[in-house]
Write a protein that holds these residues in place. Sequence first.
Motif, PDB file in Angstrom:
ATOM      1  N   ALA A   8       4.229  36.648  15.801  1.00 43.31           N
ATOM      2  CA  ALA A   8       5.281  36.284  16.744  1.00 43.31           C
ATOM      3  C   ALA A   8       4.668  36.115  18.123  1.00 43.31           C
ATOM      4  CB  ALA A   8       6.387  37.332  16.737  1.00 43.31           C
ATOM      5  N   HIS A  46       8.290  38.038   8.593  1.00 43.36           N
ATOM      6  CA  HIS A  46       8.838  37.046   7.675  1.00 43.36           C
ATOM      7  C   HIS A  46       8.025  37.018   6.388  1.00 43.36           C
ATOM      8  CE1 HIS A  46      10.497  34.594  11.332  1.00 43.36           C
ATOM      9  NE2 HIS A  46      11.201  35.682  11.080  1.00 43.36           N
ATOM     10  N   THR A  82       6.078  38.621  12.900  1.00 38.54           N
ATOM     11  CA  THR A  82       7.392  38.049  12.602  1.00 38.54           C
ATOM     12  C   THR A  82       8.135  38.869  11.562  1.00 38.54           C
ATOM     13  OG1 THR A  82       6.515  36.651  10.816  1.00 38.54           O
ATOM     14  CG2 THR A  82       6.529  35.719  13.056  1.00 38.54           C
TER      15      THR A  82
END
Length: 268
Positions: A267, A236, A234
């Motif tokens: 992800a 993130h 991701t």
Amino acid sequence: MSNKVILVVLDGLNYQVARDCMGYLNGLLEQQRASLYQVECQLPSMSRPLYECILTGVRPVDSGIVNNNVVRLSNQSSIFSLAASQGKVTSAAAYHWISELYNRAPYHPVLDRFTNDETMNIQHGCFYHWDHYPDEALFLDAEYLRRTYHPDFLLIHPMNIDDMGHKYGLDSRQYRNCARGADIILSNYIEQWRRDGYQIMITSDHGMNNDLSHGGILAEEREVPLFVIGDKFTHHACQVEQTEICGNVCQLLNLEHSKPYTQELLAL
């Protein structure tokens, strides 16, 4: 659909040195082609216990691999055993303690240095037993394994950064320059690995101190980097535990497992 994974464990690499000295990897960060997480290693901050932690997700105090002198096979399920038992191809270019944990103990150089045995947890291996074995040669070993056997999971584990730390300490030009050298070597391979479909994780087992050692709770001994490169991350902000690296790799490989992992990192 499963993904192939390369896990690079740069032995003995402190987080701040990785952040300050590894220009290529930081260039990928600047262009948002990679993400970097600060990970706190488990205790004791020693190599063999933390190889086991990274590759099984089990803390040293629970695995029983509590110091570098515990020479026996792991009794935990590992990335290697899970992948091999589920039809994946496994490979490692690594220090001989990895062979002792997952293939055969004790290590016998004549028999074990080059491994090509599909009944083993690590089916295809190039192992070494000299701390000064050149990182450049180790990456060549790894690339030979990758191109020859096309592994689903490849562990690459060079030792020179740790070796320089033990000789000269954390705050030395030799230690920092060795990290810079590993960064240069990685810059020659990463784009090809990505083109060939690999998700890439680059981390360390432990850091280093100015006593030319590690093993305790100092921040410089425990704080290590985790770079992730690939479209299955991701990218993130999140907290990644060292005990979750194994599970993260298992998730990427689409393995059945019961390991802890970092859901926010992936992800999938």
